[in-house]
Design a protein around this motif. Structure first.
Motif, PDB file in Angstrom:
ATOM      1  N   LEU A  32       0.838  -1.203   0.000  1.00 19.78           N
ATOM      2  CA  LEU A  32       0.000   0.000   0.000  1.00 19.78           C
ATOM      3  C   LEU A  32       0.871   1.251   0.000  1.00 19.78           C
ATOM      4  O   LEU A  32       0.593   2.217  -0.726  1.00 19.78           O
ATOM      5  CB  LEU A  32      -0.930  -0.010   1.222  1.00 19.78           C
ATOM      6  CG  LEU A  32      -1.888   1.169   1.331  1.00 19.78           C
ATOM      7  CD1 LEU A  32      -2.839   1.211   0.148  1.00 19.78           C
ATOM      8  CD2 LEU A  32      -2.697   1.104   2.627  1.00 19.78           C
ATOM      9  N   MET A  36       0.959   4.083  -2.851  1.00 23.66           N
ATOM     10  CA  MET A  36       0.602   5.472  -2.582  1.00 23.66           C
ATOM     11  C   MET A  36       1.712   6.426  -2.980  1.00 23.66           C
ATOM     12  O   MET A  36       1.450   7.542  -3.427  1.00 23.66           O
ATOM     13  CB  MET A  36       0.216   5.639  -1.112  1.00 23.66           C
ATOM     14  CG  MET A  36      -1.092   4.923  -0.819  1.00 23.66           C
ATOM     15  SD  MET A  36      -1.698   5.197   0.826  1.00 23.66           S
ATOM     16  CE  MET A  36      -2.445   6.779   0.624  1.00 23.66           C
TER      17      MET A  36
ATOM     18  N   SER B 102      -4.738  -3.946   0.850  1.00 17.96           N
ATOM     19  CA  SER B 102      -5.340  -3.059   1.840  1.00 17.96           C
ATOM     20  C   SER B 102      -5.499  -3.787   3.169  1.00 17.96           C
ATOM     21  O   SER B 102      -5.238  -3.225   4.237  1.00 17.96           O
ATOM     22  CB  SER B 102      -6.710  -2.564   1.370  1.00 17.96           C
ATOM     23  OG  SER B 102      -6.614  -1.959   0.117  1.00 17.96           O
ATOM     24  N   MET B 124      -1.289   8.385   5.848  1.00 18.64           N
ATOM     25  CA  MET B 124      -2.204   7.695   4.932  1.00 18.64           C
ATOM     26  C   MET B 124      -3.643   8.163   5.132  1.00 18.64           C
ATOM     27  O   MET B 124      -4.381   8.361   4.175  1.00 18.64           O
ATOM     28  CB  MET B 124      -2.105   6.195   5.154  1.00 18.64           C
ATOM     29  CG  MET B 124      -0.892   5.590   4.481  1.00 18.64           C
ATOM     30  SD  MET B 124      -1.054   3.825   4.365  1.00 18.64           S
ATOM     31  CE  MET B 124       0.505   3.422   3.593  1.00 18.64           C
ATOM     32  N   SER B 164      -6.040   0.666  -1.390  1.00 18.03           N
ATOM     33  CA  SER B 164      -6.397   2.062  -1.184  1.00 18.03           C
ATOM     34  C   SER B 164      -6.488   2.359   0.305  1.00 18.03           C
ATOM     35  O   SER B 164      -6.782   1.484   1.116  1.00 18.03           O
ATOM     36  CB  SER B 164      -7.736   2.386  -1.855  1.00 18.03           C
ATOM     37  OG  SER B 164      -8.797   1.958  -1.052  1.00 18.03           O
ATOM     38  N   ALA B 165      -6.211   3.623   0.644  1.00 15.29           N
ATOM     39  CA  ALA B 165      -6.229   4.027   2.049  1.00 15.29           C
ATOM     40  C   ALA B 165      -7.629   3.870   2.641  1.00 15.29           C
ATOM     41  O   ALA B 165      -7.789   3.486   3.796  1.00 15.29           O
ATOM     42  CB  ALA B 165      -5.756   5.475   2.172  1.00 15.29           C
ATOM     43  N   MET B 166      -8.642   4.141   1.815  1.00 14.97           N
ATOM     44  CA  MET B 166     -10.033   4.048   2.263  1.00 14.97           C
ATOM     45  C   MET B 166     -10.356   2.624   2.707  1.00 14.97           C
ATOM     46  O   MET B 166     -10.837   2.399   3.821  1.00 14.97           O
ATOM     47  CB  MET B 166     -10.933   4.466   1.090  1.00 14.97           C
ATOM     48  CG  MET B 166     -12.363   4.675   1.455  1.00 14.97           C
ATOM     49  SD  MET B 166     -12.503   6.102   2.522  1.00 14.97           S
ATOM     50  CE  MET B 166     -14.185   6.549   2.221  1.00 14.97           C
ATOM     51  N   MET B 168      -8.263   0.260   3.385  1.00 19.22           N
ATOM     52  CA  MET B 168      -7.403  -0.061   4.518  1.00 19.22           C
ATOM     53  C   MET B 168      -8.031   0.438   5.809  1.00 19.22           C
ATOM     54  O   MET B 168      -8.107  -0.297   6.803  1.00 19.22           O
ATOM     55  CB  MET B 168      -6.023   0.585   4.310  1.00 19.22           C
ATOM     56  CG  MET B 168      -5.006   0.292   5.387  1.00 19.22           C
ATOM     57  SD  MET B 168      -5.139   1.390   6.808  1.00 19.22           S
ATOM     58  CE  MET B 168      -4.451   2.895   6.154  1.00 19.22           C
ATOM     59  N   PHE B 170     -11.218   1.125   6.548  1.00 21.55           N
ATOM     60  CA  PHE B 170     -12.415   0.350   6.908  1.00 21.55           C
ATOM     61  C   PHE B 170     -12.010  -0.970   7.565  1.00 21.55           C
ATOM     62  O   PHE B 170     -12.531  -1.342   8.617  1.00 21.55           O
ATOM     63  CB  PHE B 170     -13.256   0.057   5.664  1.00 21.55           C
ATOM     64  CG  PHE B 170     -14.282   1.112   5.385  1.00 21.55           C
ATOM     65  CD1 PHE B 170     -15.475   1.148   6.074  1.00 21.55           C
ATOM     66  CD2 PHE B 170     -14.043   2.065   4.406  1.00 21.55           C
ATOM     67  CE1 PHE B 170     -16.410   2.127   5.812  1.00 21.55           C
ATOM     68  CE2 PHE B 170     -14.982   3.045   4.146  1.00 21.55           C
ATOM     69  CZ  PHE B 170     -16.168   3.074   4.852  1.00 21.55           C
TER      70      PHE B 170
END
Lengths: 307, 290
Positions: A32, A36, B102, B124, B164-166, B168, B170
């Motif tokens: 991740l 990013m 994630s 993040m 994705s950070a989102m 991750m 959740f």
């Protein structure tokens, strides 16, 4: 002696475990993190470089032009009109939240069948922007569209309303937007209202609180963090609308009354004005961040994080 | 005695009438929510070459629009099955690998202790407020100039595979609710962190993982801007959404055909949602926002 050895041993394995954990931890987050850096941090920095150049179709041979792209963005009537359009469309966000809060309360108070109702309300959210816009476009259609036919049958209008026109477009988009977005709001609100301690309501009833008071002093504070989240993400999403606007008005070319900033940025990208497109993206992004910041500051007045 | 009973009856009547009003509102809303789909289905069964259409059943079912969409699709440059296959090929890697990445990161942040974790985590989280539009054009230029990925589907596939950070965040919230004892017991038995993650955490998190898979499937499958930017120039690479959009031309809105295309496009997401509905609402509730 024995104790000391034991202590040393466990201390040693503890630090070994620490190193092992650190390695494992970084391996866990590595994909991740790399993603990013490559696809978020790098383009983010690159955006500022591009926005100060006259990049056409590529960055090759582009030269620095200072703030020109930013200045011309504010002189682009189509970009400005787009900004105004999406800002007006944001009115629908609090309206949708209001409706969602009412429906959520009805669902929690009447649990029988609530699963089915929630599932039904959620269906539009899983559908693509294109399909949704096409379906509503055909409902809004003049002549054979069901909304005009219904209004005529009710005797409210005599001639068809052109819903996809300069005067009515944004309202048409708002109505569609409320319909399409309510499901997510209800699901999130329902989850947070369910976690409220029911005894609070009973205690309030014993103290003689009526429905409105219970709503005002128990329900709203409990829901306020979720409402705030829906408000911020909803406004940010509305300001970045593209697919719905384009699919709804695409048959009319690129009219100013249906323009959105992202649509404008897409057009500029497709027409090989990518330096300017990037600058417009940064301007829109900055607008969104500023509006979000104001909401965060304002949220201290009404959002309750105690529970 | 009598007035007391009256009061109680009164209250009962009030509560029953309240329930009737509540259900009347809910049923009315449910009808409003379902009606557009019924309407679209009705319109899709009209003659595609006629200017008039009706959504009410007329006794005859004209599947000409579906025929046109499936068989005469060459006008769009690509047959439906090919556009659907393209879409599935583009969305599967980001969903499967992306959600896994994630989840791994979420577990790392939620349960593994290491130096620098907190700062990376907060950075993040902070990136989630960055509006996507800022990086849209720069990403396009990077893919084109640096990676030479123009007119290939790679820009649609590769970035999502990193997670994705989102998602991750959740899953992070979900993992935090799991009991620690199981992991500790497994680790004492000599299981590594990776073993714990794959053998204990992932199986325990099925509803949350399925929720995230559905959410990312819907996002990727329904994405319009990405395919429009990257693969629209190459007809054989187009996706379902591009195909649906192409049924409308400027100043020509063949509604029966557009409805048929929209409905065909909705079917995959609808089936997935209905099949996993139970997990889905459960997953949302458990990973609910705080």
């Amino acid at each position: 002696m024995v104790r000391a050895v034991k202590y040393k041993k466990s201390g040693g394995s503890a630090s070994k475990k620490k190193i092992k954990d650190a390695i494992a931890g970084w391996i866990f987050i590595a994909p991740l993190l790399i993603g990013m850096l490559l696809f978020l941090a790098f383009p983010l920095g690159y955006a500022f470089v591009i926005s100060f150049t006259d990049a056409k179709s590529t960055m090759d041979g582009a030269s620095f032009v200072g703030f020109d792209n930013y200045v011309t963005a504010f002189k682009e009537p189509l970009f400005m009109q787009g900004l105004i359009n999406v800002l007006i469309t944001c009115i629908a966000v609090p309206i949708a939240i209001f409706i969602a809060v009412i429906l959520t309360n009805l669902l929690v108070a009447n649990p029988r069948g609530s699963t089915i109702f929630k599932a039904i309300f959620y269906i539009p959210t899983i559908c693509g922007a294109i399909a949704i816009s096409f379906i509503w476009q055909s409902m809004y259609a003049q002549g054979y569209g069901v909304i005009n036919q219904m209004l005529k049958a009710l005797g409210w209008i005599t001639t068809d309303i052109n819903f996809i026109s300069d005067k009515n477009f944004l309202v048409s988009m708002m109505v569609m937007g409320v319909w399409a977005g309510l499901g997510t709001s209800i699901l999130l609100l329902y989850a947070s209202l369910k976690s409220v301690n029911r005894q609070l309501y009973e205690a309030a009833s014993v103290d003689g609180a009526n429905f409105v008071q219970k709503f005002r002093y128990i329900t709203l504070p409990a829901l306020s963090p979720t409402i705030f989240y829906i408000l911020v993400t909803g406004i940010s999403g509305t300001l970045q609308e593209f697919s719905r606007f384009q699919a709804m008005a695409g048959a009319h070319g690129t009219p100013a009354w249906a323009m959105s900033p992202v649509w404008f940025i897409y057009i500029r990208t497709a027409n090989n004005f990518r330096g300017q497109a990037t600058a417009c993206g940064i301007i829109l992004g900055a607008c969104i961040l500023i509006i979000s910041a104001f909401q965060f500051v304002g949220s201290r007045l009404w959002v309750n994080y105690d529970s | 005695m009598t007035p007391k009973i009256d009061k109680r009856t009164k209250r009962k009547i009030a509560s029953i009438s309240g329930k009737i009003v509540a259900y009347a509102i809910l049923v009315l809303m449910a009808i409003i929510f379902i009606f557009p789909f019924v309407y679209a289905l009705g319109v899709s069964f009209n003659n595609p070459s006629s200017a008039s259409f009706t959504w009410l059943p007329t006794g005859t079912i004209d599947i000409g629009s579906y025929y046109k969409f499936f068989v005469e699709a060459d006008a769009n440059g690509i047959p439906v099955w090919r556009a659907f296959l393209n879409t599935i090929l583009y969305v599967t890697p980001p969903i499967i690998v992306g959600v896994l990445c994630s989840a791994m990161a979420a577990y790392g942040f939620a349960r593994v202790d290491f130096k620098g974790k907190q700062i990376v985590f907060y950075i993040m989280l902070a990136t989630m407020v960055i509006p996507g539009i800022i990086t849209m054009v720069p990403s396009f230029l990077l893919f084109q100039d640096v990676y030479h990925w123009d007119n290939t589907p790679w820009p649609l596939i590769v970035p999502g595979m990193f997670g994705s950070a989102m998602t991750m965040f959740f899953l992070y919230q979900y993992f935090r609710t799991l009991p620690k004892e199981l992991e500790e017991a497994a680790e004492i038995d000599g299981m590594s962190k990776f073993g714990v993650f794959f053998k204990i955490i992932l199986p325990l998190s099925t509803p949350a993982i399925i929720t995230q898979i559905i959410l990312s499937f819907n996002g990727c499958y329904n994405d319009y801007m990405g395919p429009l930017l990257y693969v629209n120039g190459e007809p054989s690479m187009r996706t379902m959404q591009l195909l649906i959009v192409s049924t409308q031309a400027s100043n020509n809105s063949p509604y029966p055909l557009m409805m048929a295309a929209s409905i065909v496009g909705l079917i995959p997401t609808l089936i997935l949602y209905l099949a996993c509905q139970k997990y889905f609402t459960e997953g949302i509730a458990m990973t609910g926002m705080k």
